[in-house]
Enzyme design. Structure first.
Site, PDB file in Angstrom:
ATOM      1  N   HIS A   8     -37.412 -11.752-118.527  1.00  0.00           N
ATOM      2  CA  HIS A   8     -35.968 -11.888-118.789  1.00  0.00           C
ATOM      3  C   HIS A   8     -35.738 -11.845-120.300  1.00  0.00           C
ATOM      4  O   HIS A   8     -34.914 -11.103-120.787  1.00  0.00           O
ATOM      5  CB  HIS A   8     -35.425 -13.175-118.165  1.00  0.00           C
ATOM      6  N   LYS A  67     -28.666 -10.917-128.698  1.00  0.00           N
ATOM      7  CA  LYS A  67     -28.381 -12.346-128.564  1.00  0.00           C
ATOM      8  C   LYS A  67     -29.526 -13.223-129.068  1.00  0.00           C
ATOM      9  O   LYS A  67     -29.303 -14.197-129.768  1.00  0.00           O
ATOM     10  CB  LYS A  67     -28.078 -12.675-127.097  1.00  0.00           C
ATOM     11  N   HIS A  68     -30.763 -12.870-128.696  1.00  0.00           N
ATOM     12  CA  HIS A  68     -31.903 -13.748-129.002  1.00  0.00           C
ATOM     13  C   HIS A  68     -32.836 -13.169-130.071  1.00  0.00           C
ATOM     14  O   HIS A  68     -33.281 -13.878-130.963  1.00  0.00           O
ATOM     15  CB  HIS A  68     -32.708 -14.024-127.725  1.00  0.00           C
ATOM     16  N   PHE A  89     -29.530  -4.307-120.706  1.00  0.00           N
ATOM     17  CA  PHE A  89     -30.204  -5.610-120.600  1.00  0.00           C
ATOM     18  C   PHE A  89     -31.023  -5.874-121.877  1.00  0.00           C
ATOM     19  O   PHE A  89     -30.912  -6.933-122.497  1.00  0.00           O
ATOM     20  CB  PHE A  89     -31.109  -5.579-119.363  1.00  0.00           C
ATOM     21  N   HIS A  93     -28.872  -6.511-124.865  1.00  0.00           N
ATOM     22  CA  HIS A  93     -28.309  -7.859-124.824  1.00  0.00           C
ATOM     23  C   HIS A  93     -29.338  -8.881-125.302  1.00  0.00           C
ATOM     24  O   HIS A  93     -29.029  -9.770-126.094  1.00  0.00           O
ATOM     25  CB  HIS A  93     -27.855  -8.186-123.395  1.00  0.00           C
ATOM     26  N   GLU A  94     -30.576  -8.764-124.808  1.00  0.00           N
ATOM     27  CA  GLU A  94     -31.608  -9.740-125.170  1.00  0.00           C
ATOM     28  C   GLU A  94     -31.932  -9.665-126.667  1.00  0.00           C
ATOM     29  O   GLU A  94     -32.117 -10.684-127.326  1.00  0.00           O
ATOM     30  CB  GLU A  94     -32.873  -9.529-124.320  1.00  0.00           C
TER      31      GLU A  94
HETATM   32  P1  5GP Z   1     -28.250 -13.746-120.440  1.00  0.00           P
HETATM   33  O1  5GP Z   1     -28.135 -14.434-119.122  1.00  0.00           O
HETATM   34  O2  5GP Z   1     -29.631 -13.329-120.808  1.00  0.00           O
HETATM   35  O3  5GP Z   1     -27.446 -14.299-121.546  1.00  0.00           O
HETATM   36  O4  5GP Z   1     -27.425 -12.425-120.158  1.00  0.00           O
HETATM   37  C1  5GP Z   1     -27.981 -11.297-119.595  1.00  0.00           C
HETATM   38  C2  5GP Z   1     -26.984 -10.166-119.757  1.00  0.00           C
HETATM   39  O5  5GP Z   1     -27.668  -8.952-119.565  1.00  0.00           O
HETATM   40  C3  5GP Z   1     -25.852 -10.229-118.774  1.00  0.00           C
HETATM   41  O6  5GP Z   1     -24.662  -9.894-119.470  1.00  0.00           O
HETATM   42  C4  5GP Z   1     -26.140  -9.149-117.760  1.00  0.00           C
HETATM   43  O7  5GP Z   1     -24.998  -8.446-117.380  1.00  0.00           O
HETATM   44  C5  5GP Z   1     -27.104  -8.237-118.496  1.00  0.00           C
HETATM   45  N1  5GP Z   1     -28.190  -7.885-117.606  1.00  0.00           N
HETATM   46  C6  5GP Z   1     -28.533  -6.627-117.292  1.00  0.00           C
HETATM   47  N2  5GP Z   1     -29.557  -6.650-116.424  1.00  0.00           N
HETATM   48  C7  5GP Z   1     -29.858  -7.938-116.179  1.00  0.00           C
HETATM   49  C8  5GP Z   1     -30.807  -8.564-115.357  1.00  0.00           C
HETATM   50  O8  5GP Z   1     -31.594  -7.948-114.660  1.00  0.00           O
HETATM   51  N3  5GP Z   1     -30.844  -9.915-115.387  1.00  0.00           N
HETATM   52  C9  5GP Z   1     -29.986 -10.644-116.142  1.00  0.00           C
HETATM   53  N4  5GP Z   1     -30.095 -11.986-116.125  1.00  0.00           N
HETATM   54  N5  5GP Z   1     -29.067 -10.080-116.930  1.00  0.00           N
HETATM   55  C10 5GP Z   1     -28.988  -8.723-116.944  1.00  0.00           C
HETATM   56  P1  5GP Z   2     -27.415 -19.901-117.972  1.00  0.00           P
HETATM   57  O1  5GP Z   2     -26.196 -20.631-118.367  1.00  0.00           O
HETATM   58  O2  5GP Z   2     -27.205 -18.846-116.928  1.00  0.00           O
HETATM   59  O3  5GP Z   2     -28.619 -20.763-117.735  1.00  0.00           O
HETATM   60  O4  5GP Z   2     -27.840 -19.087-119.260  1.00  0.00           O
HETATM   61  C1  5GP Z   2     -27.045 -18.067-119.749  1.00  0.00           C
HETATM   62  C2  5GP Z   2     -27.713 -17.501-120.957  1.00  0.00           C
HETATM   63  O5  5GP Z   2     -27.683 -18.465-122.019  1.00  0.00           O
HETATM   64  C3  5GP Z   2     -29.190 -17.177-120.798  1.00  0.00           C
HETATM   65  O6  5GP Z   2     -29.433 -15.953-120.218  1.00  0.00           O
HETATM   66  C4  5GP Z   2     -29.640 -17.225-122.221  1.00  0.00           C
HETATM   67  O7  5GP Z   2     -29.286 -16.040-122.867  1.00  0.00           O
HETATM   68  C5  5GP Z   2     -28.866 -18.380-122.773  1.00  0.00           C
HETATM   69  N1  5GP Z   2     -29.605 -19.648-122.631  1.00  0.00           N
HETATM   70  C6  5GP Z   2     -29.489 -20.583-121.654  1.00  0.00           C
HETATM   71  N2  5GP Z   2     -30.305 -21.624-121.879  1.00  0.00           N
HETATM   72  C7  5GP Z   2     -30.975 -21.349-123.026  1.00  0.00           C
HETATM   73  C8  5GP Z   2     -31.959 -22.039-123.785  1.00  0.00           C
HETATM   74  O8  5GP Z   2     -32.433 -23.131-123.468  1.00  0.00           O
HETATM   75  N3  5GP Z   2     -32.408 -21.401-124.881  1.00  0.00           N
HETATM   76  C9  5GP Z   2     -31.940 -20.213-125.273  1.00  0.00           C
HETATM   77  N4  5GP Z   2     -32.453 -19.681-126.382  1.00  0.00           N
HETATM   78  N5  5GP Z   2     -31.014 -19.546-124.607  1.00  0.00           N
HETATM   79  C10 5GP Z   2     -30.536 -20.089-123.489  1.00  0.00           C
END
Ligand code: 5GP
Ligand code: 5GP
Length: 232
Positions: A67, A124-125, A117, A120-121
């Site tokens: 991820h 963001k990160h 994807f 985004h990674e």
């Molecule tokens: P995150 O949850 O890492 O902040 O956001 C992931 C972003 O990447 C979302 O906006 C989602 O639409 C896009 N994305 C594309 N493919 C994937 C996937 O396979 N898994 C997840 N978690 N996010 C994806």
């Molecule tokens: P969710 O709210 O679905 O757990 O996370 C949404 C998104 O927020 C993740 O895909 C990731 O991009 C970011 N996120 C959530 N928890 C953490 C964390 O503990 N550390 C970091 N670096 N990102 C996080």
């Protein structure tokens, strides 16, 4: 004796302050505060009420997928979107794309080729550790870590199979710790019938994302004590 103790206490307090100050400054130092590699079980991304879409390259292997690699602060918070002037560029990772399609597949809808994807990674990160890992090295580091920790093998060799059965959370954690040497954090979600299931596995890595370490801090969240390992 008392004098020595008070010096020791002062030293510990100073060290804690120093860590806080260092962790508060961005980028290079954020990595020192810990980084997670997160792997996702595709069966559990897909069997929720929301469902999923296979990538344009076809159904991914029945294996954990990456991820992301997420720098974190020691208080559990995290930096994000650290450098808008350095967006994801496919040309920087061209030699990794075919491996990324296999090991880091996108399952979001509508079907995609992964670029959205990965962008985004990175945006963001990845940008939050860009002085240690450039775009190419960020993706390569994650791929290498996934190869080092064969999660599916760790589980199946302990008799924990993606067959829709229920397994104790502790047996899952133990199987991974025994194989990798470090305790993972397990994140659960719910399948379409509401069963708690193994969704994502978090492992902590060192500053340059080359080896696993004990997690300085675990994310929050809870699983049932027995969780489903869904099929895919
Ligand atoms: P995150 O949850 O890492 O902040 O956001 C992931 C972003 O990447 C979302 O906006 C989602 O639409 C896009 N994305 C594309 N493919 C994937 C996937 O396979 N898994 C997840 N978690 N996010 C994806
Ligand atoms: P969710 O709210 O679905 O757990 O996370 C949404 C998104 O927020 C993740 O895909 C990731 O991009 C970011 N996120 C959530 N928890 C953490 C964390 O503990 N550390 C970091 N670096 N990102 C996080």
């Amino acid at each position: 004796m008392e004098f020595k103790e008070s010096i020791l206490i002062k030293l510990v307090v100073m060290l804690q302050c120093l860590t806080l100050v260092l962790c508060a400054s961005q980028d290079f130092l954020t990595m020192m505060c810990g980084t997670y590699i997160i792997e996702v079980w595709p069966g559990s991304y897909c069997d929720t009420q929301q469902s999923c879409c296979y990538p344009t390259s076809g159904k991914p292997d029945a294996d954990f997928g990456i991820h992301g690699l997420w720098p974190n602060y020691n208080d559990g918070s995290y930096p994000s979107n650290c450098d808008s002037s350095n967006p994801f560029q496919q040309s920087q990772v061209s030699n990794l794309i075919s491996t990324m399609q296999k090991e880091w597949p996108t399952l979001a809808c509508p079907s995609g080729n992964g670029i959205q994807f990965w962008s985004h990674e990175w945006d963001k990160h990845g940008t939050c550790s860009e002085s240690l890992l450039n775009q190419h090295d960020y993706f390569e580091a994650a791929l290498n870590l996934k190869q080092k920790a064969n999660l599916l093998q760790a589980l199946t060799s302990a008799g924990i199979n993606p067959d829709g059965g229920f397994y104790s959370l502790s047996s899952i954690k133990n199987a991974i710790s025994d194989s990798i040497g470090f305790t993972p954090f397990i994140e659960c979600n719910s399948d379409s019938s509401g069963n708690s299931q193994l969704y994502q596995v978090y492992l902590c890595v060192d500053t340059n994302a080359s080896s696993f370490i004990d997690c300085p801090v675990f994310p929050h969240g809870k699983c049932a004590s027995n969780i489903e390992f869904s099929s895919f």
